[in-house]
Design a protein around this motif. Structure first.
Motif, PDB file in Angstrom:
ATOM      1  N   ILE A  92       0.831  -1.211   0.000  1.00 51.25           N
ATOM      2  CA  ILE A  92       0.000   0.000   0.000  1.00 51.25           C
ATOM      3  C   ILE A  92       0.863   1.257   0.000  1.00 51.25           C
ATOM      4  O   ILE A  92       0.582   2.228  -0.702  1.00 51.25           O
ATOM      5  CB  ILE A  92      -0.942  -0.008   1.219  1.00 51.25           C
ATOM      6  CG1 ILE A  92      -1.990  -1.118   1.060  1.00 51.25           C
ATOM      7  CG2 ILE A  92      -1.630   1.340   1.379  1.00 51.25           C
ATOM      8  CD1 ILE A  92      -2.879  -1.307   2.271  1.00 51.25           C
ATOM      9  N   THR A  96       0.648   4.168  -3.045  1.00 52.31           N
ATOM     10  CA  THR A  96       0.240   5.566  -2.869  1.00 52.31           C
ATOM     11  C   THR A  96       1.345   6.529  -3.296  1.00 52.31           C
ATOM     12  O   THR A  96       1.060   7.614  -3.814  1.00 52.31           O
ATOM     13  CB  THR A  96      -0.142   5.833  -1.408  1.00 52.31           C
ATOM     14  OG1 THR A  96       0.937   5.447  -0.542  1.00 52.31           O
ATOM     15  CG2 THR A  96      -1.380   5.049  -1.021  1.00 52.31           C
ATOM     16  N   LEU A 101      -0.288  10.141  -5.295  1.00 47.85           N
ATOM     17  CA  LEU A 101      -1.566  10.567  -4.721  1.00 47.85           C
ATOM     18  C   LEU A 101      -1.345  11.624  -3.649  1.00 47.85           C
ATOM     19  O   LEU A 101      -0.349  11.614  -2.940  1.00 47.85           O
ATOM     20  CB  LEU A 101      -2.293   9.356  -4.127  1.00 47.85           C
ATOM     21  CG  LEU A 101      -2.590   8.215  -5.096  1.00 47.85           C
ATOM     22  CD1 LEU A 101      -3.372   7.117  -4.386  1.00 47.85           C
ATOM     23  CD2 LEU A 101      -3.368   8.722  -6.299  1.00 47.85           C
ATOM     24  N   VAL A 107      -9.229   8.936  -7.765  1.00 50.33           N
ATOM     25  CA  VAL A 107      -8.655   7.613  -7.979  1.00 50.33           C
ATOM     26  C   VAL A 107      -9.764   6.637  -8.370  1.00 50.33           C
ATOM     27  O   VAL A 107     -10.854   6.659  -7.790  1.00 50.33           O
ATOM     28  CB  VAL A 107      -7.943   7.095  -6.719  1.00 50.33           C
ATOM     29  CG1 VAL A 107      -7.232   5.772  -7.014  1.00 50.33           C
ATOM     30  CG2 VAL A 107      -6.951   8.121  -6.196  1.00 50.33           C
ATOM     31  N   GLU A 109     -10.497   2.462  -8.670  1.00 53.57           N
ATOM     32  CA  GLU A 109      -9.961   1.208  -8.142  1.00 53.57           C
ATOM     33  C   GLU A 109     -10.847   0.041  -8.540  1.00 53.57           C
ATOM     34  O   GLU A 109     -12.067   0.150  -8.555  1.00 53.57           O
ATOM     35  CB  GLU A 109      -9.888   1.269  -6.616  1.00 53.57           C
ATOM     36  CG  GLU A 109      -9.458  -0.046  -5.958  1.00 53.57           C
ATOM     37  CD  GLU A 109      -9.779  -0.087  -4.472  1.00 53.57           C
ATOM     38  OE1 GLU A 109      -9.101  -0.837  -3.753  1.00 53.57           O
ATOM     39  OE2 GLU A 109     -10.713   0.620  -4.037  1.00 53.57           O
ATOM     40  N   LEU A 117      -6.958  -1.602   0.816  1.00 52.41           N
ATOM     41  CA  LEU A 117      -6.357  -0.493   0.078  1.00 52.41           C
ATOM     42  C   LEU A 117      -7.309   0.689  -0.002  1.00 52.41           C
ATOM     43  O   LEU A 117      -6.882   1.851   0.054  1.00 52.41           O
ATOM     44  CB  LEU A 117      -5.964  -0.952  -1.325  1.00 52.41           C
ATOM     45  CG  LEU A 117      -5.404   0.131  -2.252  1.00 52.41           C
ATOM     46  CD1 LEU A 117      -4.099   0.684  -1.712  1.00 52.41           C
ATOM     47  CD2 LEU A 117      -5.224  -0.402  -3.662  1.00 52.41           C
ATOM     48  N   SER A 118      -8.599   0.421  -0.109  1.00 53.62           N
ATOM     49  CA  SER A 118      -9.594   1.485  -0.270  1.00 53.62           C
ATOM     50  C   SER A 118      -9.512   2.494   0.872  1.00 53.62           C
ATOM     51  O   SER A 118      -9.542   3.710   0.644  1.00 53.62           O
ATOM     52  CB  SER A 118     -11.005   0.898  -0.340  1.00 53.62           C
ATOM     53  OG  SER A 118     -11.117  -0.038  -1.387  1.00 53.62           O
ATOM     54  N   LEU A 121      -6.438   4.663   0.462  1.00 55.24           N
ATOM     55  CA  LEU A 121      -6.608   5.620  -0.632  1.00 55.24           C
ATOM     56  C   LEU A 121      -7.514   6.767  -0.214  1.00 55.24           C
ATOM     57  O   LEU A 121      -7.239   7.933  -0.526  1.00 55.24           O
ATOM     58  CB  LEU A 121      -7.196   4.908  -1.858  1.00 55.24           C
ATOM     59  CG  LEU A 121      -6.318   3.856  -2.538  1.00 55.24           C
ATOM     60  CD1 LEU A 121      -7.070   3.209  -3.692  1.00 55.24           C
ATOM     61  CD2 LEU A 121      -5.011   4.457  -3.028  1.00 55.24           C
ATOM     62  N   THR A 124      -5.713   9.208   1.946  1.00 53.03           N
ATOM     63  CA  THR A 124      -4.692   9.953   1.207  1.00 53.03           C
ATOM     64  C   THR A 124      -5.305  11.087   0.399  1.00 53.03           C
ATOM     65  O   THR A 124      -4.734  12.179   0.333  1.00 53.03           O
ATOM     66  CB  THR A 124      -3.920   9.008   0.272  1.00 53.03           C
ATOM     67  OG1 THR A 124      -3.336   7.950   1.045  1.00 53.03           O
ATOM     68  CG2 THR A 124      -2.820   9.753  -0.462  1.00 53.03           C
ATOM     69  N   LEU A 131     -12.714   8.589  -4.333  1.00 47.06           N
ATOM     70  CA  LEU A 131     -12.367   7.249  -4.792  1.00 47.06           C
ATOM     71  C   LEU A 131     -13.578   6.623  -5.479  1.00 47.06           C
ATOM     72  O   LEU A 131     -14.665   6.566  -4.900  1.00 47.06           O
ATOM     73  CB  LEU A 131     -11.939   6.367  -3.621  1.00 47.06           C
ATOM     74  CG  LEU A 131     -11.747   4.879  -3.934  1.00 47.06           C
ATOM     75  CD1 LEU A 131     -10.573   4.671  -4.885  1.00 47.06           C
ATOM     76  CD2 LEU A 131     -11.544   4.071  -2.646  1.00 47.06           C
ATOM     77  N   THR A 133     -14.606   3.096  -6.728  1.00 46.58           N
ATOM     78  CA  THR A 133     -14.168   1.711  -6.618  1.00 46.58           C
ATOM     79  C   THR A 133     -15.216   0.768  -7.193  1.00 46.58           C
ATOM     80  O   THR A 133     -16.419   0.940  -6.952  1.00 46.58           O
ATOM     81  CB  THR A 133     -13.850   1.343  -5.146  1.00 46.58           C
ATOM     82  OG1 THR A 133     -13.371   0.003  -5.076  1.00 46.58           O
ATOM     83  CG2 THR A 133     -15.055   1.516  -4.247  1.00 46.58           C
ATOM     84  N   PHE A 179      -6.048   2.015 -10.192  1.00 48.98           N
ATOM     85  CA  PHE A 179      -5.444   0.820  -9.615  1.00 48.98           C
ATOM     86  C   PHE A 179      -6.271  -0.396  -9.988  1.00 48.98           C
ATOM     87  O   PHE A 179      -7.503  -0.384  -9.862  1.00 48.98           O
ATOM     88  CB  PHE A 179      -5.351   0.911  -8.090  1.00 48.98           C
ATOM     89  CG  PHE A 179      -4.811  -0.340  -7.454  1.00 48.98           C
ATOM     90  CD1 PHE A 179      -3.455  -0.606  -7.461  1.00 48.98           C
ATOM     91  CD2 PHE A 179      -5.668  -1.271  -6.890  1.00 48.98           C
ATOM     92  CE1 PHE A 179      -2.951  -1.771  -6.893  1.00 48.98           C
ATOM     93  CE2 PHE A 179      -5.179  -2.437  -6.315  1.00 48.98           C
ATOM     94  CZ  PHE A 179      -3.816  -2.688  -6.324  1.00 48.98           C
TER      95      PHE A 179
END
Length: 306
Positions: A92, A96, A101, A107, A109, A117-118, A121, A124, A131, A133, A179
């Protein structure tokens, strides 16, 4: 409580981490009238948790004690319920950084999986980023959405249940980074390029097998990605131990003792380095790697949309 906005006080409905030791901790949802069983006894949420400060030392019913910690993405990665294989902090952290980021980044995903990871992210890119996803499995997508809501980050993430290889991410020309953690990432490279901003962006693909990496790199070249490179992150843990080593004989011990004024009959000098020299051994601290080391988790392939 939020994974990105830290608070001091434990509230009803919070997710907290019960810390019994470095190798023993677990998450708990704080609820009025609920109790949690530990090896040190019972924790009563109403009296032991709610209203207390995060980091507090809580005494259990059997007299033992635990610490109650505020959740972070790092702690969540170590304690989350596994619905799939997850990414850990070693991967991870490099993801990043290499995806460049920062707060405000957008982002995309796929797939969401267990959300390890979510969460990293989301923290960040917070407070102004977002995000997107995508998760192919409906139940996993619904569970991830529920966790994001409970963790106070639902405004920073959009969860979509669809096949990214066929339908893409549902957005176009807005992402700073993409990602991919799917079985056939080469089938989603075209959709990833469409999701990235027109002026460019970064992409990362995680794959456990080198054959997947080879096909993904070929697809990246076909779609015009540049700066393609693959990394493998290996974690090697060391234990600190006290080691005794024999000292080579460089002369008579009596002569050395007389020259240094060492009195072997003095009990106050027991355990001193000189005493160890007389015994022919010396003790010191040393780092020793574990006998069994996880040799491989996966390959990370990075590239840039030019």
């Amino acid at each position: 409580m939020s994974f990105v906005e830290y608070g001091d006080t434990i509230k009803d409905g919070d997710t907290a981490i019960v810390f019994l030791g470095h190798e023993s901790m677990f998450p708990v949802k704080v609820q009025h009238g609920t109790v949690t069983q530990t090896k040190y006894g019972v924790i009563r949420h109403s009296t032991d948790l709610i209203g207390k400060k995060y980091g507090s030392k809580v005494t259990c019913s059997k007299g033992g004690w635990v610490f109650i910690l505020h959740p972070t993405p790092e702690l969540w990665t170590m304690n989350l319920p596994h619905r799939t294989q997850i990414l850990y902090s070693t991967d991870i952290s490099i993801i990043t950084m290499m995806l460049e980021l920062k707060p405000g980044s957008i982002v995309c995903e796929s797939g969401t999986g267990s959300g390890s990871l979510s969460h990293a992210l989301i923290r960040t890119v917070a407070p102004t980023g977002h995000l997107y996803t995508v998760e192919f499995h409906q139940q996993r997508a619904e569970k991830a959405q529920e966790e994001f809501r409970e963790h106070g980050v639902e405004h920073l993430v959009t969860v979509t249940n669809q096949d990214v290889c066929k339908n893409g991410f549902g957005v176009s020309n807005i992402a700073d980074a993409v990602f991919l953690d799917i079985p056939s990432p080469w089938e989603a490279i075209g959709h990833a390029k469409s999701a990235l901003k027109a002026e460019g962006g970064r992409i990362c693909s995680f794959s456990p097998c080198i054959e997947q990496v080879q096909r993904t790199c070929l697809a990246m070249e076909e779609y015009g990605f540049t700066e393609i490179n693959t990394l493998e992150i290996l974690l090697r843990v060391y234990n600190v131990r006290t080691i005794s080593l024999q000292i080579p004989d460089l002369g008579k011990a009596s002569e050395d003792n007389s020259s240094t004024g060492f009195d072997s009959s003095n009990p106050s000098l027991e355990g001193s380095p000189c005493a160890n020299l007389q015994q022919g051994t010396v003790q010191f601290k040393s780092g020793v790697p574990l006998r069994e080391v996880v040799g491989h988790t996966g390959y990370l392939t990075f590239a840039t949309k030019s």
